[in-house]
Scaffold this motif. Structure first.
Motif, short mmCIF file in Angstrom:
data_model
loop_
_atom_site.label_atom_id
_atom_site.label_comp_id
_atom_site.label_asym_id
_atom_site.label_seq_id
_atom_site.Cartn_x
_atom_site.Cartn_y
_atom_site.Cartn_z
N GLU A 22 0.84 -1.20 0.00
CA GLU A 22 0.00 0.00 0.00
C GLU A 22 0.87 1.25 0.00
OE1 GLU A 22 -3.77 2.06 2.37
OE2 GLU A 22 -3.06 0.06 2.95
N ALA A 23 1.94 1.23 0.80
CA ALA A 23 2.86 2.37 0.81
C ALA A 23 3.51 2.55 -0.56
CB ALA A 23 3.94 2.16 1.88
N GLN A 24 3.80 1.46 -1.21
CA GLN A 24 4.39 1.52 -2.56
C GLN A 24 3.42 2.18 -3.54
OE1 GLN A 24 4.76 -2.23 -4.77
NE2 GLN A 24 6.89 -1.68 -5.23
N ARG A 25 2.15 1.80 -3.46
CA ARG A 25 1.15 2.39 -4.36
C ARG A 25 0.98 3.88 -4.13
NH1 ARG A 25 -1.55 -2.48 -3.04
NH2 ARG A 25 -2.83 -1.40 -1.47
N GLU A 26 1.12 4.30 -2.86
CA GLU A 26 0.88 5.71 -2.53
C GLU A 26 2.15 6.54 -2.46
OE1 GLU A 26 -3.22 5.30 0.08
OE2 GLU A 26 -1.31 5.30 1.18
N MET A 27 3.28 5.94 -2.80
CA MET A 27 4.55 6.61 -2.61
C MET A 27 4.64 7.94 -3.36
SD MET A 27 7.59 6.93 -1.44
CE MET A 27 8.02 5.39 -0.64
N LEU A 28 4.26 7.96 -4.63
CA LEU A 28 4.46 9.16 -5.44
C LEU A 28 3.29 10.13 -5.39
CD1 LEU A 28 6.11 7.59 -8.63
CD2 LEU A 28 7.21 8.56 -6.61
N ASN A 29 2.10 9.59 -5.13
CA ASN A 29 0.91 10.45 -5.18
C ASN A 29 -0.08 9.97 -4.13
OD1 ASN A 29 -1.27 12.07 -5.79
ND2 ASN A 29 -1.47 11.40 -7.91
N TYR A 30 -0.04 10.58 -2.95
CA TYR A 30 -0.90 10.15 -1.86
C TYR A 30 -2.32 10.67 -2.07
CZ TYR A 30 -2.93 9.69 2.80
OH TYR A 30 -3.75 9.37 3.85
N GLY A 32 -4.32 11.43 -4.46
CA GLY A 32 -4.61 12.53 -5.36
C GLY A 32 -3.99 13.86 -4.98
N SER A 33 -3.10 13.87 -3.99
CA SER A 33 -2.48 15.12 -3.56
C SER A 33 -1.39 15.57 -4.52
CB SER A 33 -1.88 14.96 -2.16
OG SER A 33 -0.79 14.04 -2.18
N GLY A 34 -0.91 14.64 -5.36
CA GLY A 34 0.16 14.98 -6.29
C GLY A 34 1.54 14.93 -5.67
N MET A 35 1.63 14.42 -4.46
CA MET A 35 2.93 14.32 -3.79
C MET A 35 2.93 13.17 -2.80
SD MET A 35 2.61 17.72 -1.38
CE MET A 35 0.97 18.18 -0.79
N SER A 36 4.12 12.79 -2.38
CA SER A 36 4.29 11.74 -1.38
C SER A 36 4.00 12.30 0.01
CB SER A 36 5.72 11.21 -1.44
OG SER A 36 5.98 10.34 -0.36
N VAL A 37 3.65 11.43 0.94
CA VAL A 37 3.52 11.84 2.35
C VAL A 37 4.84 12.42 2.84
CG1 VAL A 37 3.12 11.03 4.71
CG2 VAL A 37 1.68 10.19 2.85
N MET A 38 5.96 11.92 2.30
CA MET A 38 7.27 12.42 2.70
C MET A 38 7.46 13.89 2.34
SD MET A 38 10.24 9.63 2.10
CE MET A 38 9.58 8.37 1.03
N GLU A 39 6.71 14.37 1.38
CA GLU A 39 6.90 15.73 0.86
C GLU A 39 5.92 16.74 1.43
OE1 GLU A 39 8.08 15.25 -3.68
OE2 GLU A 39 6.32 14.03 -3.18
N MET A 40 4.81 16.28 1.97
CA MET A 40 3.75 17.22 2.33
C MET A 40 3.99 17.91 3.67
SD MET A 40 0.56 14.68 3.30
CE MET A 40 0.33 14.24 1.60
N SER A 41 3.45 19.07 3.80
CA SER A 41 3.56 19.82 5.05
C SER A 41 2.85 19.09 6.19
CB SER A 41 2.93 21.21 4.88
OG SER A 41 2.78 21.84 6.14
N HIS A 42 3.49 19.11 7.35
CA HIS A 42 2.82 18.52 8.51
C HIS A 42 1.68 19.39 9.00
CE1 HIS A 42 5.74 21.28 10.24
NE2 HIS A 42 5.17 21.18 11.43
N ARG A 43 1.52 20.57 8.42
CA ARG A 43 0.37 21.42 8.75
C ARG A 43 -0.77 21.25 7.74
NH1 ARG A 43 1.83 22.36 13.86
NH2 ARG A 43 3.87 23.35 14.00
N SER A 44 -0.57 20.43 6.75
CA SER A 44 -1.61 20.25 5.73
C SER A 44 -2.76 19.42 6.28
CB SER A 44 -1.03 19.54 4.50
OG SER A 44 -0.67 18.20 4.81
N LYS A 45 -3.93 19.60 5.68
CA LYS A 45 -5.10 18.84 6.13
C LYS A 45 -4.91 17.35 5.86
CE LYS A 45 -8.08 19.33 1.99
NZ LYS A 45 -7.00 19.71 1.07
N GLU A 46 -4.17 17.00 4.80
CA GLU A 46 -3.95 15.58 4.49
C GLU A 46 -3.12 14.91 5.59
OE1 GLU A 46 -4.33 17.62 0.44
OE2 GLU A 46 -3.29 18.04 2.35
N TYR A 47 -2.04 15.61 6.03
CA TYR A 47 -1.22 14.97 7.07
C TYR A 47 -1.92 14.98 8.42
CZ TYR A 47 2.07 13.40 10.34
OH TYR A 47 2.63 12.64 11.34
N GLU A 48 -2.60 16.05 8.74
CA GLU A 48 -3.31 16.09 10.02
C GLU A 48 -4.34 14.96 10.11
OE1 GLU A 48 -4.43 19.51 12.19
OE2 GLU A 48 -3.33 20.87 10.87
#
Length: 362
Positions: A22-30, A32-48
């Motif tokens: 599952e992590a492999q499938r979501e690695m590049l585009n979590y 529909g965000s267009g980015m990996s979880v590794m790249e997104m802001s920890h203040r974003s609604k997706e990470y929260e």
């Protein structure tokens, strides 16, 4: 894809294959965000949302309500060795430690740098082959808390049931067996666990803490070591180990899909029995380190007749796709870490290999 091995390492350890996929499938585009979880802001609604879901899933699996918080911190269990007494061991107080192995020793020694400690019980004599009986535990007068280590990776011992000291806060390092079986988590004022054994990858430490403990935590210590600050900021006071938290949440969802902790306990007992039965039926060719009534279902430690055979055993097992079986130097021999993510097939393969190795070398 290269064929995966059976990974018996004590940590970082094996992870569930569906989680990795599952992590492999979501690695590049979590999602529909267009980015990996590794790249997104920890203040974003997706990470929260990931952070909040991980806390909710942990509390659900442990059967805990709103009087507990789950924090996602850094520094491993080793930082918790200091953080617990810094927050809860006040001048004039004493903290009690029950020593069952190397990690509980380290926790006690770290606390002793910060305040008074009392060793309420120890099984060091005999090289930590067992968990102490309740009758052996002698608490000091009104301790600030009692600390235990639930499972001992090096020695292969595990608390089969947990003590209850009434109103005295019970603190546990559960790094190597958290969520391996059902237990009454409400007995504990604080539980901490480095994720890299039974929860996910290295980089995040999970802390489960009761609300009243948060309220009485020290405020005159460095900000990053204050439980109340992390709780108030929902584990987002600073940049968290976001990808590790994401992976922990995937593991928690996998555990729920397996049927929860009751199902996991049955599975773990069956897995461990495959190896323990082989040890017990070997007429002494294999000898377990831990006493039978203290045996761990997570870390199985055993010796062979001599060190040369042990080296050969580890080498031949590696050739057959079973890695990480060499034991810790303080015990020697072999150690098979059979955490939640280790498959029954892996344990069966090891048991079969042990029988064949004994047939050829016994």
């Amino acid at each position: 894809m290269t064929e995966r091995v059976f990974n018996f390492n004590a940590g970082p350890a094996t992870l569930p294959l569906p989680v990795l996929e599952e992590a492999q499938r979501e690695m590049l585009n979590y999602r529909g965000s267009g980015m990996s979880v590794m790249e997104m802001s920890h203040r974003s609604k997706e990470y929260e949302a990931i952070n909040n879901e991980a806390e909710a899933n942990m509390k659900e699996l442990l059967g805990l309500g709103d009087n507990y918080r789950v924090l996602f911190l850094q520094g491993g269990a080793s930082t918790q060795f200091a953080m617990v007494p810094m927050n809860f061991l006040q001048p004039g107080q004493r903290a009690d430690y029950i020593l069952t192995g190397s990690w509980s020793e380290k926790a006690q020694k770290e606390a002793a740098k910060l305040g008074q400690t009392h060793i309420a019980a120890t099984t060091q004599e005999g090289n930590y082959k067992r968990i102490p009986s309740l009758e052996e535990i002698q608490l000091s007068e009104s301790p600030a808390y009692v600390h235990i280590t639930s499972n001992n990776t090096i020695f292969g011992t595990q608390w089969q049931s947990f003590p209850d000291f009434g109103n005295i806060p019970l603190v546990a390092d559960m790094s190597s067996d958290i969520l391996c079986k059902p237990f009454d988590a409400s007995k504990f004022a604080l539980i901490y666990a480095g994720a890299q054994k039974n929860l996910g990858p290295s980089g995040v430490t999970v802390v489960v803490i009761r609300q009243d403990m948060i309220e009485k935590a020290a405020t005159n210590i460095p900000t990053m070591l204050r439980y109340d600050i992390h709780a108030k900021n929902n584990s987002l006071y600073n940049t968290p180990p976001s990808y590790s938290v994401y992976m922990v949440n995937l593991v928690l969802k996998w555990l729920k899909a397996q049927g929860g902790l009751a199902s996991m306990e049955q599975r773990n007992l069956e897995k461990a029995a495959l190896i323990y039965d082989t040890i017990d039926g070997s007429n002494g060719f294999y000898s377990g380190h831990a006493d039978k009534d203290s045996r761990s279902t997570m870390n199985i430690t055993f010796r062979l007749p001599n060190e040369d055979l042990e080296k050969t055993f580890a080498s031949e097992a590696t050739k057959q796709g079973m890695i990480g079986l060499k034991g810790h130097r303080s015990v020697g021999g072999m150690r098979a870490s059979t955490y939640n993510a280790m498959s029954r097939e892996g344990c069966q393969a090891l048991a079969d290999f042990m029988k064949e190795f004994m047939r050829k070398n016994g």
